[in-house]
Design a protein around this motif. Structure first.
Motif, PDB file in Angstrom:
ATOM      1  N   ARG A 129      -6.007 -11.448  14.281  1.00 33.52           N
ATOM      2  CA  ARG A 129      -6.744 -11.971  14.050  1.00 33.52           C
ATOM      3  C   ARG A 129      -8.741 -11.069  13.567  1.00 33.52           C
ATOM      4  O   ARG A 129      -9.151 -11.475  12.930  1.00 33.52           O
ATOM      5  N   VAL A 130      -8.229 -10.443  15.374  1.00 39.13           N
ATOM      6  CA  VAL A 130     -10.053  -9.911  15.431  1.00 39.13           C
ATOM      7  C   VAL A 130     -10.667  -9.062  14.404  1.00 39.13           C
ATOM      8  O   VAL A 130     -11.235  -8.849  13.842  1.00 39.13           O
ATOM      9  N   ALA A 131      -9.011  -8.215  13.808  1.00 38.15           N
ATOM     10  CA  ALA A 131      -9.160  -7.252  13.163  1.00 38.15           C
ATOM     11  C   ALA A 131      -9.520  -7.776  11.252  1.00 38.15           C
ATOM     12  O   ALA A 131     -10.208  -7.073  11.316  1.00 38.15           O
ATOM     13  N   GLU A 132      -9.624  -9.047  11.165  1.00 41.84           N
ATOM     14  CA  GLU A 132      -9.765  -9.454   9.988  1.00 41.84           C
ATOM     15  C   GLU A 132     -10.805 -10.245  10.598  1.00 41.84           C
ATOM     16  O   GLU A 132     -11.984  -9.964   8.937  1.00 41.84           O
ATOM     17  N   THR A 133     -11.873 -10.826  10.987  1.00 41.65           N
ATOM     18  CA  THR A 133     -12.788 -11.180  10.916  1.00 41.65           C
ATOM     19  C   THR A 133     -13.905 -10.042  11.400  1.00 41.65           C
ATOM     20  O   THR A 133     -14.804  -9.904  10.862  1.00 41.65           O
ATOM     21  N   ALA A 134     -13.496  -8.742  12.217  1.00 41.79           N
ATOM     22  CA  ALA A 134     -14.827  -8.154  12.061  1.00 41.79           C
ATOM     23  C   ALA A 134     -14.205  -6.526  11.156  1.00 41.79           C
ATOM     24  O   ALA A 134     -15.496  -5.825  11.240  1.00 41.79           O
ATOM     25  N   GLY A 135     -13.073  -7.142  10.620  1.00 40.98           N
ATOM     26  CA  GLY A 135     -13.177  -5.960   9.083  1.00 40.98           C
ATOM     27  C   GLY A 135     -12.682  -4.388   9.815  1.00 40.98           C
ATOM     28  O   GLY A 135     -13.727  -3.453   9.094  1.00 40.98           O
ATOM     29  N   PHE A 136     -11.287  -4.184  10.362  1.00 37.99           N
ATOM     30  CA  PHE A 136     -11.499  -3.031  11.153  1.00 37.99           C
ATOM     31  C   PHE A 136      -9.361  -2.607  10.929  1.00 37.99           C
ATOM     32  O   PHE A 136      -8.694  -3.880  10.379  1.00 37.99           O
ATOM     33  N   GLU A 137      -9.184  -2.240  10.465  1.00 38.62           N
ATOM     34  CA  GLU A 137      -7.865  -1.717  10.105  1.00 38.62           C
ATOM     35  C   GLU A 137      -7.254  -1.545  11.946  1.00 38.62           C
ATOM     36  O   GLU A 137      -7.204  -1.560  12.852  1.00 38.62           O
ATOM     37  N   VAL A 138      -5.328  -1.422  11.518  1.00 36.36           N
ATOM     38  CA  VAL A 138      -4.629  -1.850  12.942  1.00 36.36           C
ATOM     39  C   VAL A 138      -2.980  -1.250  12.557  1.00 36.36           C
ATOM     40  O   VAL A 138      -2.968  -0.675  11.543  1.00 36.36           O
TER      41      VAL A 138
END
Length: 337
Positions: A129-138
Motif C-alpha cells: 500500500r505504501v509503495a502504491e501511494t509513494a510510487g516505488f517498485e517492490v
C-alpha cells in the motif's frame, strides 16, 4: 646546470626531508587550519509524531545529491509482526515521500523475510500500500535466480564463500534503509542498521544451494559476519525508528518501551552505537549492556573493517526538538562510559 650544482640541490633536498622527518618524530603539530577528519553526524529527534520526526531528521542532511538518482530501499520486514518488530508503514511512507521531494529517481524496495513468506509479510505489514501511494517498485528476493545477485567477497571476510548481495543494492546510485531499534535473542544481540543488511543477501545460493543463513546462524562469529555485510552494502542514508523499542527478546517480540525518538545518519556504526546507548538507558539484556558500547562485536568488527566510526569521539550528535538536548546528553554519557 653543472654537476656541482646538481649535487648541492640533491643535498639540500635530502636535508629538507630529514628535517621534516625529525619534526614528525619530535611530535610537531599539523599545520594550523588543516581539516580534522570528518565526524559521523547522527540526528536525534525527540517527538511524538513519527512522520514529522522523520521529516525533521532528514532536514539535518543534504539530500540534493539524490536528485535523479536510482534508489534501492531496505526496510525491516523479517516477520509479519507489528512495529517495533517490523517497519511502521508511516515511517516508510515519510521516508519515500522525502526522497521523492528531493527529486530522487526510480526507487525500489527490496526485501527478504527470515521468518515467513516475504510477499505475505509485505502484504500484511502494508508495504505494498505504501509503495502504491509513494510510487516505488517492490522486489521480493524469494525465488530470485543467479542473475538477481552479485557475489561479494570483502577483504578479510570471515564468510567461508563470501555472500550474494541482491543486485539492486550493488547497482543502484543510492542505498537507503530504515531499521528498527531492538535486541536480538538469536545471537545477534541487537538488530539495527548493520543487522538489517542481512536481509539484503541471499538465503541460499541459487546455483549450488549453499545456505548462507545456516552458516551465519551456526557460526560462533555470527556478529562478526553480520558486520562484514556492510563492507558491500552501501549506506547513503539511514533512518532508525525509535518511537518504541524491544529492550529484550527480539527480533519479532519482546519487552516494548516507549522512547519517542527518530535517529538518522549515514554511518551505520555510529547509528547503531547510538541505538545501543539508548537501549542501555532503558535497561536491556546483559549482552547488550556488557562493556563499552564500541566493545560490542558488531560495532567492533565494523569499525575494524573501516565501515564507520571507531569510537564515541567520531560521532557528532545533533539534537532536534525541545527535549532532545537532555536526551542527547544521556546518550553521550552512555557512549563515553
Amino acid at each position: 646546470m653543472d654537476v656541482f650544482e646538481r649535487m648541492m640541490n640533491r643535498r639540500r633536498c635530502v636535508k629538507t626531508m630529514l628535517a621534516l622527518g625529525a619534526g614528525l618524530l619530535a611530535g610537531v603539530r599539523p599545520v594550523r587550519g588543516a581539516e580534522p577528519p570528518p565526524r559521523a553526524r547522527v540526528a536525534v529527534v525527540r517527538t511524538g509524531d513519527r512522520a514529522k520526526g522523520v521529516e525533521q531528521a532528514l532536514a539535518q542532511f543534504d539530500l540534493t545529491d539524490f536528485k535523479g538518482k536510482s534508489v534501492a530501499l531496505k526496510a525491516n520486514y523479517n516477520s509479519a509482526d507489528p512495529f517495533p518488530a517490523s517497519t511502521h508503514p508511516d515511517t516508510l511512507l515519510a521516508l519515500a515521500l522525502a526522497l521523492k521531494g528531493a527529486g530522487a529517481g526510480p526507487m525500489t524496495l527490496v526485501e527478504r523475510s527470515g521468518m515467513g513468506d516475504t510477499g505475505s509479510v509485505l502484504r500484511k505489514m502494508g508495504a505494498y500500500r505504501v509503495a502504491e501511494t509513494a510510487g516505488f517498485e517492490v522486489v521480493v528476493m524469494d525465488g530470485l535466480g543467479e542473475d538477481g545477485f552479485v557475489r561479494e567477497t570483502p577483504p578479510g571476510t570471515h564468510w567461508k564463500r563470501g555472500f550474494l548481495l541482491e543486485r539492486h543494492f550493488a547497482e543502484a546510485d543510492k542505498v537507503v534503509q530504515t531499521c528498527c531499534l531492538k535486541t536480538h535473542q538469536f545471537g545477534g544481540h541487537f538488530t539495527m542498521s548493520l543487522k538489517n543488511a542481512v536481509g539484503a543477501i541471499a538465503k541460499y545460493d541459487p546455483g549450488n544451494g549453499y545456505n548462507y543463513m545456516s552458516e551465519l546462524h551456526s557460526s560462533p562469529l555470527q556478529r562478526t559476519l553480520i558486520a562484514e555485510i556492510s563492507q558491500a552494502f552501501r549506506n547513503d542514508l539511514i533512518v532508525m525508528d525509535g518511537m518504541s523499542a524491544f529492550v529484550d527478546g527480539g527480533p519479532h517480540r519482546g519487552t516494548e518501551v516507549s522512547i519517542n525518538a527518530i535517529i538518522a545518519g549515514t554511518d551505520p556504526v555510529a547509528v547503531d552505537a547510538v541505538g545501543v546507548a539508548i537501549l542501555r538507558m532503558y535497561g536491556t539484556t546483559p549482552e547488550v549492556g556488557k562493556g563499552r558500547v564500541f566493545d560490542q562485536e558488531q560495532l567492533r568488527r565494523a569499525a575494524q573493517a573501516g565501515i564507520g566510526a571507531s569510537g564515541a569521539r567520531d560521532i557528532e550528535l545533533v539534537p532536534v526538538g525541545a527535549e532532545a538536548p537532555d536526551f542527547v546528553k544521556r546518550i553521550r554519557k552512555e557512549l563515553n562510559a
